[in-house]
Every structure is written in structure tokens, then in C-alpha cells.
Design an enzyme around this catalytic site. Structure first.
Site, PDB file in Angstrom:
ATOM      1  N   ASP A   1       9.509   1.905  -1.165  1.00 31.16           N
ATOM      2  CA  ASP A   1       9.246   1.638  -2.591  1.00 31.16           C
ATOM      3  C   ASP A   1      10.271   0.731  -3.248  1.00 31.16           C
ATOM      4  O   ASP A   1      10.060   0.254  -4.363  1.00 31.16           O
ATOM      5  CB  ASP A   1       9.126   2.957  -3.375  1.00 31.16           C
ATOM      6  CG  ASP A   1      10.461   3.672  -3.528  1.00 31.16           C
ATOM      7  OD1 ASP A   1      11.353   3.484  -2.669  1.00 31.16           O
ATOM      8  OD2 ASP A   1      10.622   4.426  -4.505  1.00 31.16           O
TER       9      ASP A   1
ATOM     10  N   CYS B   1      12.330   3.311  -8.107  1.00 35.83           N
ATOM     11  CA  CYS B   1      11.185   4.107  -7.663  1.00 35.83           C
ATOM     12  C   CYS B   1       9.919   4.048  -8.527  1.00 35.83           C
ATOM     13  O   CYS B   1       8.859   3.637  -8.068  1.00 35.83           O
ATOM     14  CB  CYS B   1      11.614   5.556  -7.543  1.00 35.83           C
ATOM     15  SG  CYS B   1      13.181   5.804  -6.690  1.00 35.83           S
TER      16      CYS B   1
ATOM     17  N   HIS C   1       6.211  11.193  -9.056  1.00 39.26           N
ATOM     18  CA  HIS C   1       7.134  10.501  -9.974  1.00 39.26           C
ATOM     19  C   HIS C   1       6.440   9.752 -11.111  1.00 39.26           C
ATOM     20  O   HIS C   1       7.036   8.882 -11.726  1.00 39.26           O
ATOM     21  CB  HIS C   1       8.015   9.514  -9.168  1.00 39.26           C
ATOM     22  CG  HIS C   1       9.368   9.292  -9.778  1.00 39.26           C
ATOM     23  ND1 HIS C   1      10.159   8.205  -9.460  1.00 39.26           N
ATOM     24  CD2 HIS C   1      10.060  10.014 -10.685  1.00 39.26           C
ATOM     25  CE1 HIS C   1      11.285   8.277 -10.147  1.00 39.26           C
ATOM     26  NE2 HIS C   1      11.253   9.362 -10.890  1.00 39.26           N
TER      27      HIS C   1
ATOM     28  N   ASP D   1      11.045   6.414   0.698  1.00 39.24           N
ATOM     29  CA  ASP D   1      11.744   6.220  -0.569  1.00 39.24           C
ATOM     30  C   ASP D   1      13.125   5.618  -0.317  1.00 39.24           C
ATOM     31  O   ASP D   1      13.922   6.187   0.442  1.00 39.24           O
ATOM     32  CB  ASP D   1      11.869   7.584  -1.273  1.00 39.24           C
ATOM     33  CG  ASP D   1      12.256   7.454  -2.724  1.00 39.24           C
ATOM     34  OD1 ASP D   1      12.548   6.332  -3.175  1.00 39.24           O
ATOM     35  OD2 ASP D   1      12.273   8.489  -3.415  1.00 39.24           O
TER      36      ASP D   1
HETATM   37 CA   LIG Z   1      12.913   4.592  -4.449  1.00 38.13          CA
END
Ligand SMILES: [Ca+2]
Length: 478
Positions: free
Chosen positions: A287, A76, A144, A36
Site C-alpha cells: 500500500d 496507508c 482502515h 502493509d
Molecule cells: Ca501502509
């Protein structure tokens, strides 16, 4: 004698050959690891002179390094939605995290297009497609894309879920207790990144012991190295003594990167120990771009947390620093060890690529926007095609009012050319990413034909995907 024996032996020979071919073509296990907010140059094998990433460097030496991998979103949630659906944002409506109306309202010249935060359960996800083809599917980390028990990983095709829910960052921080209803707390002091990789390695070991013939899909979207920047103290102290290099100078962030790399190493070790590394496709990527690379005029984080040099900008922008990330693919017997691929690929390509490798039929009634890149993995080329970005909302800068990471914008890349369009004033910028990877020379004035061609592609695509545009405050469209 042979002529009499042959007719009897032939069926046996054919059977043996058939079984061998079947064994050879059995779908591999798939391990897809997504860090991430890890930036383009945040691995040693992608240029960092400060962060240490020995396990990923080794993976790169045994696999193929992609130097032009793009994420569909500059942040994200959109990238994750595009990965799971195989579709660009206009088809599922997830363009950003939370709301497109971020930052000071009085400074927003446009009204952002509506943003969705939950991936529609009607969409057949990549996990559902692999599961339907016989894979056991397991999720570890940051989802998410919606809340359990209605829109979590278990509802979207995963048999197993450790830690995945609606949140985009670890609510309780990186050290147990985690305050994560989808993950039991570990002993005090346990680091979330260690825990997730240990769970993934454990699932791999158990799976091979119990059902070795069933293919396994491990999706490991680490929460790391997203904020909060929380590192193991001893590791951060080690980096405190290490010479800083360029914009890579944050010891705690460096320690988080190394912990993430060790987690990858733990998963790779499980594949080796269980003797399935040669039957497992491993992909590592990120990402969106790293949190940094903002100019001091844009942000009160002059050095950011990391830096995406040689790329321009960072997370939240459609400049290369926001959307271009590292990727490494190891597919034993296919990817040439130590090779590099410079062909542009993008998040929506994962779905058709993994479906092809898994011999999984694609959902018939669902539009897919990517292409299978298995040819690239075998060292072949891919026909040129445009890649698109559409971000009809605002992202505030950090710390200072009145400055943005991005205003509503769009981009297209074709070959080496990249066009950006900013919707507030219709301004366009054109870069040759081959000769100018840092997007320093805007050629919009000198290459009008190229700019027109790319803009036409963008307009056609918007029409085809019914991409919503932000509107003016008086209600009129642009
Ligand atoms: Ca991210």
C-alpha cells in the site's frame, strides 16, 4: 447421409461450442493480497539479499512482475480509499492517515487541507461492484476506511470480514489476544499474519466445496509488515545469524516479511489443493513504500526498519521510495510465466481492471480515475498517460522535532519524467526516473520545457478534480 444428419447435429454442435466458450470465459476467482508498508525492494524477487520470500518468488516465476507499480498515497489510508473507490484522493477526500496537521504546529508554514477518515458510504466500492456481478466477497485484515457497524467492510460490499475495522495497525500487537472486536482471539502465541492467511485459505476451501460455480473475491490486506515490529522469536533468531545486506538488517522485520510470505504460500496452497489455481487471478502488492530510507538529517531512524534502495526516501514521501512498490500478477492463460512489465500502473487501475476481468459493469454515475490494465497482462502495451499525487498535509519525521517526512506536496509522472512540487515555497524538482531511478539528479534547471509541460498537466488535473490546496496562515491561498 451427412447432409441429412447435419441439420440435426448442428444445434447440438453449436450448443456444445457455446457451453465450452462460456466455461472458458467464466469470470475467474480473484485473490488480491496487499501487504502493509512493504517496500519496493523487500522481496527477494525484487532485490532483497536478506529477506527470504520463496512463495512470492515462485508466484513471480509463474506470473508477471510489475516494476513500476505506484500507490496513490505515500501512506496507508489514502491508497486503500483509492483502491476501493477507483478514484484519486480529491474525489473522496482521504489524503492521509488521521489529520494532515501532524508534527510541530509552530513549524508548519501552511494550514493543511481538510482530511477525511471514513470512506463515504455513497461510493460504490470495488467489492460492491464485484458482489453485484455475482461474486462472493471476503475481507481479511486491515480495512482502515471507517468503523463497523457503519463504515466497515461489511457495510462496503464484503459478505465476510475477518479483522477489518478503522484501525491502521494491530491494537493488541501481532500475537493473540488481538484486542480486535472483528476477530476472535486465537490460542496464546498465535501470530496475526498466520491467522489471517489461515482464515482466507479456509474460506477458499469451504467456498469450493459448497458453491464452486460462484466466483470468489478474496481481499487480503495483511496488517503485516506495519509496526509494531513483532516477530516469531525462532524466525527472528534465524535472521540474527544471517548476513545483513545493505539497509536490510533488521532481523525481526525480516522474520515478519517471511511470515507474511508463508501466509501467501498458505493461500496459494489452498488454490492448488482445491484445483482452482488455473481459474484464479492472483495479485500481490503493497500500500506504500517501506519504513526507512530516510537520511539521518530527516530522522532518528538512520537505517530505518527497512530500506527502499535503489529508490530515494520511504513511507510518507512522494519520492519513489514512498510510492513505488512491488507487484506480481498471475492470471493463468494470460500472463506469461516469468515475464516483467515496466509500464507505470497505479492503485486506481485495480477497480476498472478487476471489473473488466469479472465482467462487472462499472457504476454509471461514479467517476473512475484509473484504466484497465488487462492489455498489459496479455503482453500488450498501454497508451501513455500521466499519473498524479496530491498530498496537502504534513507528516512528521520520527523522533526529532523540526524535520518532516513530507511537507504539503504534489507529483506527476509522465513517461519517464517525474515532477514534484512543494507547496510551502513552490519549489519544484524534476527527475528522469528511467535514467535515474534514485532521483539523484534534479533537472529542473536544465529541462524547463519538460517541467512546464508536467506542471501544466498537474494544474489542469487539480482544477478538474477540485483538489484542495493548503492555505497560508493569513488565510490566503498560494
Ligand atoms: Ca501502509
Amino acid at each position: 447421409m451427412y447432409s441429412r444428419l447435419l441439420p440435426r447435429l448442428l444445434p447440438l454442435l453449436l450448443l456444445a461450442t457455446g457451453l465450452a466458450a462460456q466455461a472458458h470465459s467464466a469470470p475467474p476467482h480473484i485473490v488480491l493480497i496487499v501487504a502493509d508498508d512493504l517496500g519496493f525492494s523487500d522481496l527477494a524477487c525484487f532485490g532483497s539479499g536478506y529477506y527470504r520470500t520463496p512463495h512470492l518468488d515462485r508466484l513471480a516465476r509463474s506470473g508477471m512482475k510489475f516494476t513500476a507499480t505506484y500507490t496513490c498515497g505515500p501512506n496507508c489510508a489514502p491508497t486503500r480509499a483509492c483502491l476501493m473507490s477507483g478514484q484519486y484522493s480529491p474525489r473522496h477526500g482521504i489524503y492521509t492517515v488521521g489529520s494532515g496537521a501532524r508534527g510541530p504546529a509552530r513549524l508548519r508554514k501552511l494550514v493543511p487541507a481538510k482530511n477525511t477518515t471514513v470512506l463515504d458510504p455513497e461510493i460504490v466500492t470495488l467489492a460492491e461492484t464485484l458482489k453485484a456481478a455475482g461474486y462472493t466477497t471476503a475481507h481479511f485484515g486491515k480495512w482502515h476506511l471507517g468503523p463497523p457497524p457503519t463504515g466497515g467492510p461489511r457495510q462496503q460490499g464484503f459478505d465476510i470480514n475477518f479483522g477489518g475495522n478503522r484501525t491502521g495497525s494491530p491494537r493488541g500487537g501481532y500475537f493473540s489476544p488481538y484486542r480486535n472486536p472483528q476477530l476472535e482471539d486465537g490460542p496464546a502465541g498465535e501470530h496475526l499474519t498466520d491467522r489471517l492467511s489461515t482464515e482466507a485459505a479456509g474460506v477458499i476451501r469451504n467456498h469450493v466445496r459448497k458453491s464452486a460455480d460462484t466466483p470468489l473475491f478474496i481481499y487480503l490486506p495483511f496488517y503485516a509488515v506495519h509496526t509494531p515490529i513483532q516477530a516469531k522469536p525462532a524466525l527472528a533468531a534465524k535472521y540474527g545469524k544471517r548476513a545483513k545486506v545493505g539497509g536490510h538488517r533488521n532481523a525481526k522485520y525480516a522474520a515478519m516479511v517471511e511470515t507474511m510470505d508463508s501466509g501467501v504460500g498458505r493461500v496459494l496452497a489452498a488454490l492448488d489443493d482445491m484445483k482452482i489455481a488455473d481459474k484464479t487471478l492472483v495479485i500481490f502488492t503493497s500500500d506504500n513504500g517501506g519504513l526507512g530510507g530516510y537520511t539521518s538529517a530527516d530522522s532518528q531512524l538512520p537505517n530505518g526498519i527497512t530500506d527502499n534502495a535503489p529508490l530515494k526516501g520511504g513511507k510518507g514521501m512522494l519520492y519513489e521510495g514512498g510510492i513505488r512498490v512491488p507487484m506480481i500478477v498471475r492470471w493463468p492463460g494470460r500472463t506469461k510465466p516469468g515475464s516483467t512489465c515496466a509500464t507505470p500502473v497505479i492503485t486506481v487501475d485495480f477497480y476498472p481492471t478487476l471489473a473488466e476481468i469479472a465482467a462487472a459493469p462499472l457504476p454509471k454515475k461514479q467517476t473512475g480515475d484509473g484504466v484497465s490494465i488487462t492489455g498489459l497482462l496479455r503482453g500488450q502495451s498501454l497508451p501513455q498517460r500521466p499519473l498524479f499525487w496530491h498530498f496537502p498535509g504534513y507528516l512528521q519525521a520520527y523522533g526529532r522535532q523540526g524535520a518532516w517526512r513530507t511537507t504539503p506536496a504534489a507529483a506527476v509522472r509522465l513517461g519517464d519524467w517525474k515532477l514534484l512540487e512543494f507547496f510551502e515555497d513552490g519549489r519544484k524538482e524534476l527527475y528522469h526516473t528511467g535514467r535515474d531511478i534514485g532521483e539523484t539528479r534534479n533537472l529542473i534547471g536544465t529541462e524547463p520545457k519538460v517541467a512546464d509541460r508536467l506542471h501544466r498537466l498537474m494544474l489542469d488535473w487539480r482544477k478538474r478534480t477540485r483538489a484542495p490546496m493548503p492555505t497560508r496562515k493569513d488565510g490566503r491561498t498560494q
